[in-house]
Design an enzyme around this catalytic site. Structure first.
Site, PDB file in Angstrom:
ATOM      1  CB  CYS A   1      -0.963  -0.002   1.182  1.00 44.93           C
ATOM      2  SG  CYS A   1      -2.126  -1.368   1.126  1.00 44.93           S
ATOM      3  CB  ALA A   2       4.090   2.071   0.260  1.00 43.68           C
TER       4      ALA A   2
END
Length: 93
Positions: free
Chosen positions: A48-49
């Site tokens: 999620c980055a």
């Protein structure tokens, strides 16, 4: 020599329990699958980055997390399994 670590140079001083890395020429999902077959659970992907991954110019990484409940034997199994990844992918070192 085939493991690239990501993160701060002061990780040891900060005593973080998360190690983010890649194995040269092996996709992180393959690393996770191989370690899983050895009984070692890790995470692989962009975590999620995506903006950070774009900045680092890598589509994904592998991440191992350790905490107070992990045993020394589990750490040893992680290291031994990590040493076998490239060989299991067919690389002859």
């Amino acid at each position: 020599p085939f493991v690239e670590l990501y993160g701060c140079d002061t990780t040891r001083d900060n005593k973080t329990g998360i190690i983010t890395f890649n194995v040269k020429d092996v996709h992180p999902h393959d690393v996770a699958t191989i370690l899983d077959s050895h009984g070692v659970a890790i995470r692989a992907g962009h975590h999620c980055a995506q903006p950070l991954m774009q900045f680092m110019k890598t589509p994904s990484t592998t991440r191992a997390s350790f905490a107070f409940y992990n045993t020394e034997e589990e750490l040893d199994r992680f290291v031994e399994s990590l040493r076998k990844v490239r060989r299991e992918m067919g690389y002859q070192e």
